[in-house]
Design a protein around this motif. Structure first.
Motif, PDB file in Angstrom:
ATOM      1  N   ALA A  61       0.799  -1.075  -0.118  1.00 23.54           N
ATOM      2  CA  ALA A  61      -0.047   0.078   0.003  1.00 23.54           C
ATOM      3  C   ALA A  61       0.921   1.260  -0.002  1.00 23.54           C
ATOM      4  N   GLU A  62       1.783   1.147   0.934  1.00 26.31           N
ATOM      5  CA  GLU A  62       2.831   2.424   1.088  1.00 26.31           C
ATOM      6  C   GLU A  62       3.395   2.656  -0.506  1.00 26.31           C
ATOM      7  N   LEU A  63       4.070   1.674  -1.046  1.00 22.77           N
ATOM      8  CA  LEU A  63       4.786   1.728  -2.285  1.00 22.77           C
ATOM      9  C   LEU A  63       3.727   2.356  -3.288  1.00 22.77           C
ATOM     10  N   TYR A  64       2.390   1.572  -3.397  1.00 23.64           N
ATOM     11  CA  TYR A  64       1.557   1.919  -4.258  1.00 23.64           C
ATOM     12  C   TYR A  64       1.136   3.143  -4.296  1.00 23.64           C
ATOM     13  N   ILE A  65       0.783   3.822  -3.226  1.00 21.21           N
ATOM     14  CA  ILE A  65       0.531   5.301  -3.004  1.00 21.21           C
ATOM     15  C   ILE A  65       1.472   6.352  -3.372  1.00 21.21           C
ATOM     16  N   GLY A  66       2.794   5.761  -3.125  1.00 22.82           N
ATOM     17  CA  GLY A  66       3.883   6.901  -3.557  1.00 22.82           C
ATOM     18  C   GLY A  66       3.997   6.700  -5.076  1.00 22.82           C
ATOM     19  N   LEU A  67       3.750   5.642  -5.970  1.00 23.78           N
ATOM     20  CA  LEU A  67       3.915   5.782  -7.237  1.00 23.78           C
ATOM     21  C   LEU A  67       2.510   6.310  -7.795  1.00 23.78           C
ATOM     22  N   LEU A  68       1.658   6.380  -7.337  1.00 23.47           N
ATOM     23  CA  LEU A  68       0.333   6.735  -7.830  1.00 23.47           C
ATOM     24  C   LEU A  68       0.565   8.246  -7.844  1.00 23.47           C
ATOM     25  N   LEU A  69       1.107   8.748  -6.666  1.00 19.17           N
ATOM     26  CA  LEU A  69       1.351  10.271  -6.459  1.00 19.17           C
ATOM     27  C   LEU A  69       2.500  10.684  -7.470  1.00 19.17           C
ATOM     28  N   LEU A  70       3.485  10.054  -7.504  1.00 19.63           N
ATOM     29  CA  LEU A  70       4.723  10.427  -8.516  1.00 19.63           C
ATOM     30  C   LEU A  70       4.138  10.479  -9.859  1.00 19.63           C
ATOM     31  N   PHE A  71       3.418   9.474 -10.340  1.00 15.80           N
ATOM     32  CA  PHE A  71       2.915   9.400 -11.790  1.00 15.80           C
ATOM     33  C   PHE A  71       1.668  10.085 -12.265  1.00 15.80           C
ATOM     34  N   GLY A  72       0.948  10.671 -10.937  1.00 11.09           N
ATOM     35  CA  GLY A  72      -0.347  11.402 -11.270  1.00 11.09           C
ATOM     36  C   GLY A  72      -1.475  10.525 -11.663  1.00 11.09           C
ATOM     37  N   VAL A  73      -1.241   9.388 -11.441  1.00  8.12           N
ATOM     38  CA  VAL A  73      -2.378   8.283 -11.554  1.00  8.12           C
ATOM     39  C   VAL A  73      -3.321   8.196 -10.063  1.00  8.12           C
ATOM     40  N   LYS A  74      -4.671   8.185 -10.548  1.00  7.08           N
ATOM     41  CA  LYS A  74      -6.028   8.073  -9.345  1.00  7.08           C
ATOM     42  C   LYS A  74      -5.363   8.810  -8.175  1.00  7.08           C
ATOM     43  N   VAL A 152      -2.520   2.222 -16.491  1.00  4.24           N
ATOM     44  CA  VAL A 152      -1.118   2.518 -15.560  1.00  4.24           C
ATOM     45  C   VAL A 152      -1.349   2.011 -14.185  1.00  4.24           C
ATOM     46  N   ALA A 153      -2.645   2.335 -13.723  1.00  4.30           N
ATOM     47  CA  ALA A 153      -2.656   1.913 -12.301  1.00  4.30           C
ATOM     48  C   ALA A 153      -2.452   0.619 -12.070  1.00  4.30           C
ATOM     49  N   SER A 392      15.061  -2.571 -16.636  1.00  2.00           N
ATOM     50  CA  SER A 392      13.681  -2.676 -17.497  1.00  2.00           C
ATOM     51  C   SER A 392      12.690  -1.737 -16.828  1.00  2.00           C
ATOM     52  N   ILE A 393      12.579  -2.041 -15.639  1.00  2.00           N
ATOM     53  CA  ILE A 393      11.456  -1.408 -14.765  1.00  2.00           C
ATOM     54  C   ILE A 393      11.542  -0.064 -14.722  1.00  2.00           C
ATOM     55  N   SER A 394      13.061   0.348 -14.344  1.00  2.00           N
ATOM     56  CA  SER A 394      13.372   1.815 -14.559  1.00  2.00           C
ATOM     57  C   SER A 394      13.178   2.629 -15.827  1.00  2.00           C
ATOM     58  N   LEU A 395      13.413   2.055 -16.796  1.00  2.00           N
ATOM     59  CA  LEU A 395      12.881   2.533 -18.069  1.00  2.00           C
ATOM     60  C   LEU A 395      11.683   2.842 -18.384  1.00  2.00           C
ATOM     61  N   LEU A 396      10.965   1.826 -18.021  1.00  2.00           N
ATOM     62  CA  LEU A 396       9.407   1.693 -18.384  1.00  2.00           C
ATOM     63  C   LEU A 396       8.900   2.999 -17.427  1.00  2.00           C
ATOM     64  N   LEU A 397       9.179   3.273 -16.040  1.00  2.00           N
ATOM     65  CA  LEU A 397       8.636   4.004 -15.303  1.00  2.00           C
ATOM     66  C   LEU A 397       9.236   5.486 -15.712  1.00  2.00           C
ATOM     67  N   LEU A 398      10.533   5.659 -16.276  1.00  2.00           N
ATOM     68  CA  LEU A 398      10.829   6.842 -16.686  1.00  2.00           C
ATOM     69  C   LEU A 398      10.134   7.385 -17.824  1.00  2.00           C
ATOM     70  N   LEU A 399       9.813   6.358 -18.964  1.00  2.00           N
ATOM     71  CA  LEU A 399       9.011   6.752 -20.221  1.00  2.00           C
ATOM     72  C   LEU A 399       7.754   7.267 -19.644  1.00  2.00           C
ATOM     73  N   LEU A 400       7.222   6.610 -18.599  1.00  2.00           N
ATOM     74  CA  LEU A 400       5.862   6.895 -18.184  1.00  2.00           C
ATOM     75  C   LEU A 400       6.074   8.232 -17.385  1.00  2.00           C
ATOM     76  N   LEU A 401       7.004   8.340 -16.773  1.00  2.00           N
ATOM     77  CA  LEU A 401       7.198   9.949 -16.196  1.00  2.00           C
ATOM     78  C   LEU A 401       7.260  10.869 -17.096  1.00  2.00           C
ATOM     79  N   ILE A 402       8.009  10.733 -18.381  1.00  2.00           N
ATOM     80  CA  ILE A 402       8.214  11.770 -19.426  1.00  2.00           C
ATOM     81  C   ILE A 402       6.731  11.988 -20.138  1.00  2.00           C
TER      82      ILE A 402
END
Length: 410
Positions: A61-74, A152-153, A392-402
């Motif tokens: 839950a903590e990690l998921y909430i943080g990722l949602l906030l970072l990527f602006g999802v939900k 994305v969520a 691989s995960i970092s590149l995927l997240l970076l592309l998403l963030l961009i």
């Protein structure tokens, strides 16, 4: 609410939730043990069997909430989640700071240790950030379409699950504890001769004419018989040097201390570590029986480290058919050594050169002539696999963030 403050609060919360969720998620057993301490401290023993379940939910839950906030999802869901987290844990850490039933709250796992008061002050800061974000939740709009936001969520949820799932079934991806590969047990348990010692201040209480006064060791009335000694109290003024490992003690059932036999061991030494006998499975028993047989053939010493006693200790031989010598140790120490039920250490001249969850013990570990070279090779291959996955995960997240930032500029 000012958009700049809302954006700042969002990203601050994203950073702390991602970091906290990740460092706990790579070691969900450690978080479960900390919850166990909480349940005992607050007399909630009936929840103890659910410690690992709660640990898993908390980390994800903590990690998921943080990722949602970072990527602006939900973002509205994430704002609710962050606010509820801080609403619960801020008063809880105040109670911990006032009563101190547990010295470390475990907010950042074993990665960073904070005092209870330090944790409470930190939580006040982030509670304010969560309140700012929560108050602005209705004005937050998504930059994604409904379908894309949902996709994305789901992706971020899958990423949030990975560290904890791995941590339950294997040793932690990152080992923050002193019993890591490369640690020399003798070095880590030894206090240097020139190390600073604990400094105490002693208060002496003397009575005269019905009045009790305080003195210290420099001015107490040692030569005045009209004063009567009443009591003394010592306070720790300055903490001295504490070795990285300060609770490593092992002994046989008859009370013989084997600690030095481990610390000063020559050559290879195998240490199956069994914190709880109740978690032993037939599959784990078979793995250790094979290890024991090969160790005997190779002339390698093997000692099991257990917290069991009495019938539980007897069952290791009669029920589980584990016939190597068992040494008893503190349960907390064993849970610190390995985050698996059970695990295995391989030592060479007192240095940990291998450490595994029972599922991951190499089948041909004792079949090779040079275990050192074999371990270096397998460790290199394992690190390469993890690096590929991490990149691989970092590149995927970076592309998403961009992609998110591009949409925000429009």
């Amino acid at each position: 609410m000012n958009k700049k403050f809302t954006l700042l609060a969002r990203y601050l919360l994203a950073i702390v939730f991602i970091f906290s969720g990740f460092v706990k998620g790579v070691d969900p057993w450690g978080t479960a043990y900390k919850l166990h301490d909480y349940f005992l401290a607050f007399h909630l023993d009936f929840l103890d069997n659910l410690s690992l379940v709660f640990s898993f939910i908390l980390c994800v839950a903590e990690l998921y909430i943080g990722l949602l906030l970072l990527f602006g999802v939900k973002l509205r869901l994430a704002a609710w989640g962050a606010f509820l987290f801080m609403l619960v844990f801020t008063p809880l850490t105040l109670i911990l700071a006032l009563t101190n039933p547990i010295s470390d709250c475990g907010c950042f796992g074993d990665a960073i240790k904070l005092s209870n008061w330090g944790t409470f002050i930190k939580n006040i800061f982030f509670f304010i950030a969560a309140a700012i974000l929560f108050a602005s939740r209705k004005s937050i709009t998504s930059k994604f379409s409904v379908l894309k936001e949902f996709a994305v969520a789901i992706l971020l949820l899958a990423i949030s699950l990975l560290p904890s799932i791995h941590g339950i079934r294997h040793q932690p991806l990152i080992d923050f504890r002193p019993f890591h590969v490369g640690a020399n047990l003798l070095d880590y348990t030894t206090v240097p001769d020139d190390a600073p010692q604990d400094v105490y201040k002693t208060i002496l209480y003397y009575e005269k004419d019905g009045v009790v006064k305080e003195f210290d060791e420099s001015n107490y009335p040692w030569n005045d018989s009209t004063w009567t000694f009443v009591d003394s109290k010592s306070y720790l003024v300055q903490k001295g040097y504490t070795p990285l490992i300060n609770n490593f003690v092992v002994y046989s059932e008859d009370g013989h201390n084997y600690t030095d036999s481990i610390l000063y061991s020559d050559g290879y030494l195998l240490l199956p570590v069994i914190p709880y006998t109740k978690y032993l499975t037939k599959e784990a028993d078979e793995v250790f029986n094979k290890i024991n047989k090969k160790a005997f053939e190779k002339g390698i010493k093997i000692f099991g480290l257990v917290s069991a006693s009495g019938k539980d200790l007897l069952d290791l031989e009669q029920k589980h058919r584990l016939f190597f010598p068992m040494l008893q140790a503190d349960e907390v120490m064993l849970k610190t050594i390995v985050r698996s039920q059970p695990g295995l250490l391989l030592l060479y001249n007192g240095t940990i050169i291998g450490k595994w969850h029972w599922r991951d013990i190499p089948k041909d570990l004792l079949d090779v002539k040079n275990p050192h070279a074999y371990l270096i090779k397998t460790l290199k291959k394992s690190n390469e696999n993890y690096q590929v996955l991490a990149i691989s995960i970092s590149l995927l997240l970076l592309l998403l963030l961009i992609n998110v930032n591009t949409k925000n500029r429009r």
